[in-house]
Structures are given as C-alpha cells and as structure tokens.
Design an enzyme around this catalytic site. Structure first.
Site, short mmCIF file in Angstrom:
data_model
loop_
_atom_site.label_atom_id
_atom_site.label_comp_id
_atom_site.label_asym_id
_atom_site.label_seq_id
_atom_site.Cartn_x
_atom_site.Cartn_y
_atom_site.Cartn_z
N SER A 1 37.64 -43.37 64.21
CA SER A 1 36.37 -42.82 63.69
C SER A 1 36.00 -43.29 62.19
CB SER A 1 36.25 -41.30 64.01
OG SER A 1 37.02 -40.68 63.17
N GLY A 2 37.17 -43.46 61.63
CA GLY A 2 37.05 -43.80 60.14
C GLY A 2 37.35 -42.47 59.36
N GLY A 3 37.53 -41.29 60.00
CA GLY A 3 38.07 -40.27 59.32
C GLY A 3 39.53 -40.42 59.10
N VAL A 4 39.81 -39.23 58.43
CA VAL A 4 41.25 -39.22 57.99
C VAL A 4 42.18 -39.15 59.27
CG1 VAL A 4 42.85 -37.82 56.72
CG2 VAL A 4 40.49 -37.79 56.01
N ASP A 5 41.76 -38.33 60.04
CA ASP A 5 42.95 -38.11 61.18
C ASP A 5 43.20 -39.15 62.05
OD1 ASP A 5 42.46 -35.53 60.27
OD2 ASP A 5 41.08 -35.12 61.99
N GLY B 1 49.46 -10.63 67.04
CA GLY B 1 48.30 -10.56 67.82
C GLY B 1 47.44 -9.30 67.62
N LYS C 1 45.07 -30.22 58.78
CA LYS C 1 44.11 -31.26 57.91
C LYS C 1 44.90 -31.41 56.61
CE LYS C 1 40.14 -33.02 58.34
NZ LYS C 1 40.01 -33.81 59.51
N GLU D 1 54.95 -13.78 56.87
CA GLU D 1 54.27 -14.95 56.69
C GLU D 1 53.36 -14.86 55.61
OE1 GLU D 1 53.98 -12.96 59.14
OE2 GLU D 1 52.16 -13.45 60.27
N HIS E 1 54.38 -8.58 58.45
CA HIS E 1 54.05 -9.94 58.28
C HIS E 1 54.80 -10.73 57.22
CE1 HIS E 1 50.92 -9.69 61.60
NE2 HIS E 1 50.78 -8.61 61.18
N CYS F 1 55.31 -8.11 64.35
CA CYS F 1 54.18 -7.22 64.62
C CYS F 1 54.23 -7.05 66.07
CB CYS F 1 52.97 -7.76 63.88
SG CYS F 1 51.85 -6.46 63.86
N TYR F 2 53.20 -7.68 66.78
CA TYR F 2 53.10 -7.60 68.18
C TYR F 2 54.21 -8.13 68.76
CZ TYR F 2 51.18 -8.71 72.83
OH TYR F 2 50.98 -8.77 74.20
#
Ligand code: XMP
Length: 508
Positions: free
Chosen positions: A219-223, A51, A364, A167, A165, A78-79
């Site tokens: 909505s027609g979107g992927v999600d 952080g 996504k 990651e 880190h 880290c933090y």
C-alpha cells in the site's frame, strides 16, 4: 518465546512490550487459543493476563485446559492470578471495594522472580476480585497493606501469581519482575532485539514458502513496505510478486509517490489500476462495516486475478499488525468486533491464498524500528499510517468522485500545512474526514450551503489508544483558511477533539 494469553485487560499489550524491550521475545494470543496452536509456538513460559471479568461469571474466559498440563512455568497477573487460584482449588471473592492505585509490595526473599527487587517496592493495583484462600501447595511470597496475598507461588511447579500489575509504568520494578520470570524461571535468554526478530522472521518465511511464490499486497504504508523488504531479503526475485492496487481511494499523488519509493529501494512493483471495479463495488454502500468488507473482498479478487497470471502463487503476504488482529478478532468473540481491519476481518471465505503475516505479533512503533533495521529510508518509515480501505472510510456515507475530490484536496492542503509548520513528525497521524453535513455560510454577498470537513490529528504510540493532538490554534487556522478558500464546495472546517477510547482514530 514467552506466550501471553490475553483475557482482555487494557494492559495486556504492555506485558509483551516490556518483555521485548528487555530483550525477551514475547507473543500475545487471545485467551482461547487452542492448545495445539499454543504448543506450535513452542513457548518457554506462559503469562495469563488481567481481564475485566470475574472468574465466577457464568461466561468467564477460561484458557484451554491443556495449558495447565504443559508443565511450563506460568505467571498469572490479576485475573490470571484468580484463574490460578480457582484452578488449583483456592477461592476467590469479590472485594467489598475495588482496589486501585499505588501499593507497597513487601517481600522477604529477593531471589527467583524477585531477584534483585527491593524489599518494599511500589506496585500498581487495579482489581475487584481477590484471592480469599490460596490453593494447597502455594505460599505467600509478597504482601501489601490491603492484600495479604499480593504475590503467591508454588515454586516446585514454577507457578506464580501477582495481584498487582507489574507491566504498568507505575509498578517501579515491575519490568524487572517480568524479566526475572522469563530469565530465571523460564530460562529465556534476553538477547532478542529487532535485528534478531528480522532474522527469525526471514528464516520463517523461507521455511513457510519453500519454492512456491508469494504475492505481496503493497500500500506504500510502513507495514506492507516492511513486509515487502523482508520478503525481498528472504526470497529469490522470481518468487516474489509485489502488487500495488490503485483502488481509486488513495490520497493526492500517492500512486506516484509509492512507485517512486519502491524504485528507490529496488523492489520491483506491479501497479494495478482497479479504480473502476472498486467504485462499482462501493456504489450506494454507506454502512461502515459493509464498506470495509466490500473493499477487503475486492482486494482479494484483484490479487487473485493477478496471481492467476503467474504459476504457483500460493501465498498472500500482508502487513497485518497486532492492532489489526486484536480489534478485528476481539477476545470477546465475534459479536464485539470493533471494526474489521480490511486485512483481517475483511477476507472472504472463498480465498485460497495461505497468509504470510510476519508482523502479526508486533506494534506499529516496533515495525518502524524493524524497518530501520532492514535499511528502509527514514521518509518511508516515518509516514503516517494510512488504512487499507483508504479514503472510503473517511467519506461519511456514499463514496463518489465528488466526495473523493473534496477529501483529497482538503487532505493535501492539511498535509502541506502540517509539514510546513514542522508538525508532521510530531503527530502520530493526521487526516481529513468529509462529513455528510451541509451548513450555511456566507461568501462575499452570497449565501452558501456547502460541505463540512473535519480535521483529525492524534498522538499515539501504537494506535491502541490515542489522544487528539494539541495543535496550536494558528496552525489549525492556517489549514482551515486555505481549505475553505481554495476548495470549491467546502465552507466549514471542524477539529475532532475526541480520544481513543471511547472514539476510534478513523471515523468508520
Ligand atoms: P482505529 O480507527 O481502529 O485505527 O482507531 C487505528 C489505526 O489503524 C488504522 N486502520 C487501518 N489500517 N486497515 C489498515 O491497514 C484497516 O482496515 C484499518 N482501519 C484502521 C487507522 O488509520 C489507525 O492508524
């Protein structure tokens, strides 16, 4: 799962992704998640992220105290290491100079969290503060040239802390260390994949919904398509109502395209024409946050009205992603909200639906993998993201029919050119924005004073960070020429060359 508490590091999401990619299911939650909510997620281990703040700052972010008493393995990064050091009675100091970049981590014991890690491994440091004295009961398990306490542990309590880190990509064996923590210290298995995610979430949907009904906003979107597909698998037909709202803010021919897609995958869809209502709600609204809130509220009103036509509809399902959550409910508290993504920050207080949001923890690109897993066709999965508030947040200033016409037409030409030149699948997202800037031009022998359209194209993996797309000039030229020639009312096209951060992808 492994639960990552997010203290605001730009790398937090990477911790979860790296673990998921190694087959360990991982969720990220804001650092101030209550201990009840943490317990409800049944974690097998906790990771405290990095952080930007100092643990000694007056308003330093602290986790719920209950976290320390869970008896679960903890890894601080880290933090997170500084929190552990401080909590168990060590001390932390501000380093004279910040340490950034490559360091060589030296370890003696290649077991446990360092199982199969080389004795000298390249890791990435990025910190200001560091431990000065480590707490009683802890020992040093890794050192580097500048950090005598690069890694410490209290192995009998299963508490570990890294100054570096693991990651980030540059920590060469970092992913293996995270996986070791999950596997050898927390006892997680590493058999998780998108297929198991789908199965778990489908089971969770069944458990949550019982025999009541769900209204799914599409909505027609992927999600939202992926959510609809999951619900369609989880529930009998009569319990699922998929609703597509034409709010008048869609792209050219989009309503028909969405209906066709749903027909193709065999999920029944109710289309509601709410154009007039949305336009009325947006009349005279120019402030971006007010626009977003007005649209969010309208959506719920329309869903609510539709729900009342059926009996027993208690749930609203949406394709909320981790990106939406984190940017709307920033770890820094409500004052630092970046934008209210309509399905998170835009929900009105009076809403009575319970939410079903199976994608809330993922990104996504992971949703796309999930969609393929569920058998959705490639062209549905490969669609560029399109925001719930639609074209309204791409018209700077007042949203009216003429502005929407200019935006729709320019966007359609741009998309056509993008597909024709083979760039659609190479960029992450592309769209036009109608600036409220008029400028002087000359067409034939006449002076014009017309509108400006901006083309925005970005490359990204998950929408959290993005760079503008390096599109060849002749592709841009083709778009610009056609937009100006074919659309009455536009005499200038510009290209947005900002990255995120510090800009965002959308303009509002
Ligand atoms: P920003 O503008 O925040 O956008 O950099 C990141 C990604 O999120 C999309 N976006 C939204 N999606 N509802 C959505 O469903 C919203 O309110 C919303 N706002 C932004 C944006 O298009 C980009 O892909």
């Amino acid at each position: 799962p492994i639960l990552v508490l997010d203290f605001g590091s730009q790398y937090t999401q990477l911790i979860a992704r790296k673990l998921r990619e190694s087959g360990v299911y991982t969720e990220v939650v804001p650092y101030r998640e209550s201990i009840e909510d943490i317990k409800a997620r049944k974690p097998q281990g906790i990771i405290l992220s990095g952080g930007p703040a100092s643990v000694y700052a007056e308003d330093a972010y602290k986790p719920d105290d209950g976290v320390w008493d869970l008896g679960l393995p903890i890894l601080g990064i880290c933090y997170g290491m500084q929190l552990i050091t401080q909590h168990f009675g060590g001390s932390v100091i501000a380093a004279d100079h910040h340490e950034y970049g490559k360091a060589k981590l030296h370890i003696e014991n290649n077991g446990g969290i360092f199982n199969n890690i080389s004795n000298d491994s390249i890791v990435w440091m990025s910190h200001g503060d560091r431990a000065e004295r480590i707490p009683d009961g802890f020992e040093v398990i890794g050192t580097s040239e500048n950090s005598p306490y690069a890694a410490i542990a209290n192995e009998s309590r299963n508490i570990y802390a890294f100054q570096f880190h693991p990651e980030v990509h540059h920590s060469v064996e970092g992913t293996a260390m995270l996986k070791n923590f999950a596997k050898h210290i927390c006892g997680c298995d590493s058999t998780w994949n998108m297929g198991s995610f789908a199965k778990e979430k489908i089971a969770a949907i069944r458990a949550q919904v019982g025999d009541r009904k769900v209204l799914c906003g599409v909505s027609g979107g992927v999600d939202s398509s992926v959510v609809a597909a999951m619900l369609n698998e989880a529930l009998p037909k009569e319990q699922l109502i998929c609703v597509f709202v034409d709010q008048g803010l869609l792209r050219k021919d989009e309503a028909e395209q969405v209906q066709d897609m749903f027909k193709l995958v065999g999920i029944p869809l109710i289309t509601i024409d709410a154009k007039q209502e949305f336009m009325e709600a947006l009349a005279g609204v120019t402030d971006p946050e007010t626009k977003r809130k007005a649209i969010g509220e309208k959506f719920i009103e329309v869903f609510d009205k539709e729900a009342k036509k059926h009996t027993d509809v208690s749930f609203l399902a949406q394709g909320t992603l981790y990106t939406d959550v984190i940017e709307s409910v920033s770890v820094k508290g409500p004052s630092k909200t970046i934008k209210s993504h309509h399905n998170v920050g835009g929900l009105p207080d009076w809403m009575t639906f319970e939410l079903v949001e199976p994608l809330r923890e993922i990104f996504k690109d992971e949703v796309r993998k999930l969609g393929l897993e569920l058998g959705l066709p490639k062209h549905m999965i490969g669609r560029h993201p399109f925001p719930g508030p639609g074209l309204a947040i791409r018209v700077m200033g007042d949203v009216n029919e003429e502005a929407l016409r200019l935006l729709r037409e320019s966007d359609a030409i741009m998309q056509e050119e993008l597909k024709a030149t083979g760039y659609y699948d190479k960029v992450w997202q592309a769209f036009t924005v109608l600036l409220n800037v008029q400028s002087v031009g000359v067409m034939g022998d006449n002076r014009t004073y017309d509108n400006t359209v901006c083309i925005r194209m970005v490359e990204s993996v998950d929408g959290m960070t993005a760079t503008f797309a390096h599109i060849p000039h002749d592709v841009l030229e083709g778009m610009s020429r056609r937009i100006i020639n074919e659309i009455d009312g536009i005499n200038r096209v510009v290209y947005d060359i900002s990255s995120k951060p510090p800009a965002t992808i959308e303009w509002e």
